[in-house]
Each structure stands twice: as C-alpha cells, then as structure tokens.
Motif scaffolding. Structure first.
Motif, PDB file in Angstrom:
ATOM      1  N   ARG A  86     -60.140 136.724  55.222  1.00 30.07           N
ATOM      2  CA  ARG A  86     -59.764 135.566  56.028  1.00 30.07           C
ATOM      3  C   ARG A  86     -58.555 134.908  55.386  1.00 30.07           C
ATOM      4  O   ARG A  86     -58.497 134.724  54.175  1.00 30.07           O
ATOM      5  CB  ARG A  86     -60.934 134.592  56.094  1.00 30.07           C
ATOM      6  CG  ARG A  86     -60.708 133.364  56.909  1.00 30.07           C
ATOM      7  CD  ARG A  86     -62.010 132.572  57.074  1.00 30.07           C
ATOM      8  NE  ARG A  86     -62.712 132.383  55.822  1.00 30.07           N
ATOM      9  CZ  ARG A  86     -62.665 131.265  55.095  1.00 30.07           C
ATOM     10  NH1 ARG A  86     -61.954 130.251  55.478  1.00 30.07           N
ATOM     11  NH2 ARG A  86     -63.347 131.188  53.970  1.00 30.07           N
ATOM     12  N   PHE A  87     -57.566 134.560  56.195  1.00 29.41           N
ATOM     13  CA  PHE A  87     -56.389 133.844  55.724  1.00 29.41           C
ATOM     14  C   PHE A  87     -56.380 132.478  56.375  1.00 29.41           C
ATOM     15  O   PHE A  87     -56.514 132.370  57.587  1.00 29.41           O
ATOM     16  CB  PHE A  87     -55.109 134.605  56.087  1.00 29.41           C
ATOM     17  CG  PHE A  87     -53.853 133.885  55.703  1.00 29.41           C
ATOM     18  CD1 PHE A  87     -53.458 133.808  54.382  1.00 29.41           C
ATOM     19  CD2 PHE A  87     -53.075 133.281  56.667  1.00 29.41           C
ATOM     20  CE1 PHE A  87     -52.292 133.140  54.019  1.00 29.41           C
ATOM     21  CE2 PHE A  87     -51.914 132.612  56.331  1.00 29.41           C
ATOM     22  CZ  PHE A  87     -51.527 132.545  55.000  1.00 29.41           C
ATOM     23  N   GLU A  88     -56.238 131.437  55.572  1.00 28.69           N
ATOM     24  CA  GLU A  88     -56.161 130.073  56.098  1.00 28.69           C
ATOM     25  C   GLU A  88     -54.721 129.604  56.032  1.00 28.69           C
ATOM     26  O   GLU A  88     -54.192 129.336  54.947  1.00 28.69           O
ATOM     27  CB  GLU A  88     -57.075 129.142  55.306  1.00 28.69           C
ATOM     28  CG  GLU A  88     -58.534 129.431  55.547  1.00 28.69           C
ATOM     29  CD  GLU A  88     -59.448 128.383  54.947  1.00 28.69           C
ATOM     30  OE1 GLU A  88     -58.947 127.383  54.390  1.00 28.69           O
ATOM     31  OE2 GLU A  88     -60.663 128.584  55.055  1.00 28.69           O
ATOM     32  N   GLY A  89     -54.100 129.543  57.189  1.00 29.99           N
ATOM     33  CA  GLY A  89     -52.696 129.177  57.264  1.00 29.99           C
ATOM     34  C   GLY A  89     -52.396 127.765  56.799  1.00 29.99           C
ATOM     35  O   GLY A  89     -51.318 127.491  56.282  1.00 29.99           O
ATOM     36  N   GLU A  90     -53.336 126.865  56.971  1.00 33.06           N
ATOM     37  CA  GLU A  90     -53.103 125.470  56.577  1.00 33.06           C
ATOM     38  C   GLU A  90     -52.859 125.328  55.084  1.00 33.06           C
ATOM     39  O   GLU A  90     -52.020 124.553  54.659  1.00 33.06           O
ATOM     40  CB  GLU A  90     -54.283 124.592  56.991  1.00 33.06           C
ATOM     41  CG  GLU A  90     -54.405 124.422  58.486  1.00 33.06           C
ATOM     42  CD  GLU A  90     -55.616 123.581  58.863  1.00 33.06           C
ATOM     43  OE1 GLU A  90     -56.241 122.956  57.979  1.00 33.06           O
ATOM     44  OE2 GLU A  90     -55.929 123.550  60.065  1.00 33.06           O
ATOM     45  N   ASN A  91     -53.609 126.060  54.276  1.00 30.52           N
ATOM     46  CA  ASN A  91     -53.452 125.943  52.823  1.00 30.52           C
ATOM     47  C   ASN A  91     -52.873 127.200  52.185  1.00 30.52           C
ATOM     48  O   ASN A  91     -52.679 127.258  50.974  1.00 30.52           O
ATOM     49  CB  ASN A  91     -54.778 125.559  52.153  1.00 30.52           C
ATOM     50  CG  ASN A  91     -55.860 126.623  52.311  1.00 30.52           C
ATOM     51  OD1 ASN A  91     -55.606 127.742  52.728  1.00 30.52           O
ATOM     52  ND2 ASN A  91     -57.076 126.252  51.965  1.00 30.52           N
ATOM     53  N   GLY A  92     -52.589 128.241  53.000  1.00 34.32           N
ATOM     54  CA  GLY A  92     -51.975 129.466  52.493  1.00 34.32           C
ATOM     55  C   GLY A  92     -52.872 130.265  51.566  1.00 34.32           C
ATOM     56  O   GLY A  92     -52.390 131.035  50.746  1.00 34.32           O
ATOM     57  N   GLN A  93     -54.188 130.133  51.704  1.00 32.55           N
ATOM     58  CA  GLN A  93     -55.136 130.808  50.818  1.00 32.55           C
ATOM     59  C   GLN A  93     -55.802 131.981  51.530  1.00 32.55           C
ATOM     60  O   GLN A  93     -56.011 131.956  52.739  1.00 32.55           O
ATOM     61  CB  GLN A  93     -56.214 129.829  50.347  1.00 32.55           C
ATOM     62  CG  GLN A  93     -55.668 128.597  49.636  1.00 32.55           C
ATOM     63  CD  GLN A  93     -54.987 128.936  48.329  1.00 32.55           C
ATOM     64  OE1 GLN A  93     -55.616 129.461  47.423  1.00 32.55           O
ATOM     65  NE2 GLN A  93     -53.699 128.663  48.236  1.00 32.55           N
ATOM     66  N   MET A  94     -56.155 133.025  50.744  1.00 33.00           N
ATOM     67  CA  MET A  94     -56.868 134.184  51.260  1.00 33.00           C
ATOM     68  C   MET A  94     -58.274 134.219  50.665  1.00 33.00           C
ATOM     69  O   MET A  94     -58.449 133.921  49.482  1.00 33.00           O
ATOM     70  CB  MET A  94     -56.142 135.473  50.891  1.00 33.00           C
ATOM     71  CG  MET A  94     -54.874 135.673  51.656  1.00 33.00           C
ATOM     72  SD  MET A  94     -54.063 137.201  51.182  1.00 33.00           S
ATOM     73  CE  MET A  94     -53.382 136.725  49.613  1.00 33.00           C
ATOM     74  N   TYR A  95     -59.227 134.612  51.501  1.00 33.94           N
ATOM     75  CA  TYR A  95     -60.623 134.666  51.077  1.00 33.94           C
ATOM     76  C   TYR A  95     -61.231 136.004  51.467  1.00 33.94           C
ATOM     77  O   TYR A  95     -60.904 136.569  52.506  1.00 33.94           O
ATOM     78  CB  TYR A  95     -61.422 133.548  51.748  1.00 33.94           C
ATOM     79  CG  TYR A  95     -60.950 132.175  51.370  1.00 33.94           C
ATOM     80  CD1 TYR A  95     -61.521 131.502  50.296  1.00 33.94           C
ATOM     81  CD2 TYR A  95     -59.931 131.549  52.075  1.00 33.94           C
ATOM     82  CE1 TYR A  95     -61.087 130.236  49.937  1.00 33.94           C
ATOM     83  CE2 TYR A  95     -59.491 130.283  51.720  1.00 33.94           C
ATOM     84  CZ  TYR A  95     -60.071 129.634  50.660  1.00 33.94           C
ATOM     85  OH  TYR A  95     -59.629 128.387  50.308  1.00 33.94           O
ATOM     86  N   VAL A  96     -62.095 136.525  50.607  1.00 32.44           N
ATOM     87  CA  VAL A  96     -62.901 137.697  50.919  1.00 32.44           C
ATOM     88  C   VAL A  96     -64.344 137.288  50.728  1.00 32.44           C
ATOM     89  O   VAL A  96     -64.738 136.882  49.632  1.00 32.44           O
ATOM     90  CB  VAL A  96     -62.571 138.900  50.002  1.00 32.44           C
ATOM     91  CG1 VAL A  96     -63.489 140.066  50.319  1.00 32.44           C
ATOM     92  CG2 VAL A  96     -61.126 139.300  50.145  1.00 32.44           C
ATOM     93  N   ASN A  97     -65.097 137.379  51.797  1.00 35.64           N
ATOM     94  CA  ASN A  97     -66.510 136.985  51.768  1.00 35.64           C
ATOM     95  C   ASN A  97     -66.689 135.608  51.126  1.00 35.64           C
ATOM     96  O   ASN A  97     -67.573 135.390  50.306  1.00 35.64           O
ATOM     97  CB  ASN A  97     -67.346 138.035  51.048  1.00 35.64           C
ATOM     98  CG  ASN A  97     -67.289 139.370  51.756  1.00 35.64           C
ATOM     99  OD1 ASN A  97     -67.272 139.437  52.985  1.00 35.64           O
ATOM    100  ND2 ASN A  97     -67.227 140.433  50.993  1.00 35.64           N
ATOM    101  N   GLY A  98     -65.789 134.686  51.462  1.00 33.66           N
ATOM    102  CA  GLY A  98     -65.884 133.313  50.984  1.00 33.66           C
ATOM    103  C   GLY A  98     -65.262 133.040  49.623  1.00 33.66           C
ATOM    104  O   GLY A  98     -65.127 131.902  49.214  1.00 33.66           O
ATOM    105  N   MET A  99     -64.844 134.096  48.882  1.00 35.77           N
ATOM    106  CA  MET A  99     -64.263 133.903  47.557  1.00 35.77           C
ATOM    107  C   MET A  99     -62.730 133.896  47.654  1.00 35.77           C
ATOM    108  O   MET A  99     -62.136 134.771  48.285  1.00 35.77           O
ATOM    109  CB  MET A  99     -64.700 135.026  46.609  1.00 35.77           C
ATOM    110  CG  MET A  99     -64.182 134.839  45.200  1.00 35.77           C
ATOM    111  SD  MET A  99     -64.904 135.959  43.981  1.00 35.77           S
ATOM    112  CE  MET A  99     -64.492 137.555  44.603  1.00 35.77           C
TER     113      MET A  99
END
Length: 118
Positions: free
Chosen positions: A25-38
């Motif tokens: 998952r990529f969150e465009g608002e904060n520019g962070q990437m997550y895999v299974n919530g991590m």
C-alpha cells in the motif's frame, strides 16, 4: 494522456514489486509505503513509468538502463522531462524508439560499470 504507473525495488529482497502486489500500500499524503501494515519506505525505491516504450515495445521506467549503439544510459527525471544519461553523453527529451531496455540500475548495475570503464 500518459498512463501513471509505478514499480518498487525492495532493497533487501533485491526484487521488484508492483503497487498491486498483495499487502502493498502506498499512501500519497505522506509518501510512505506499507506491506501488511508495516512501514517499508526506507527499504524501497519507487520508479515511475515514463509513458514511453523502447524499440521492442518494452515499457521504460525511471532507473532503467537503455542502450543505443552499444552505449548504456540510465533513465532519469530532470526538470524538463525524462533523460537518458550516460557517463560520456546524455539525451534530453530522447526518442525512445531508438533505444532498447537492457536492464535497470538495481539488478543490472554491472552494465553501468562496464560502460564507465570504456
């Protein structure tokens, strides 16, 4: 209109993932990437699709290594658009149909080292 696509290079696993990979998952608002919530932002590099294809119809992404007349170039974004940058020359606003994708700077970096030593 250009298609907006990305791919991710995982630095530890040394492989590519698409943003549609399971659990990513990529969150465009904060520019962070997550895999299974991590949060895995520091472990990944994001590469954007240029919207261009090489002479064989292969999609060209940022960080790809392309070749013309035996000389290798890396695809990079600069202020005016996509560029093919080599150690001895560069192509601004290059014509993709005269290049061939031969790898990328992550798992084919030896192609760049070879070009630099010539």
């Amino acid at each position: 209109m250009r298609e907006i696509k990305f791919r991710y290079w995982h630095k530890e696993d040394k492989r590519f993932f698409s943003p549609w990979s399971r659990g990513w998952r990529f969150e465009g608002e904060n520019g962070q990437m997550y895999v299974n919530g991590m949060n895995v932002t520091d472990r990944c590099e994001i590469m954007q699709y240029t919207g261009l294809k090489d002479s064989n119809g292969v999609e060209i992404y940022e960080g790809d290594i392309v070749q013309k007349d035996g000389v290798n170039f890396v695809i990079e974004w600069a202020h005016t658009g996509w560029h093919a940058t080599g150690t001895k020359s560069a192509w601004s606003n290059f014509q993709p149909d005269i290049f061939v994708v031969v790898g990328n700077k992550y798992n084919y970096d030896h192609l760049l080292i070879k070009e630099e030593s010539q």
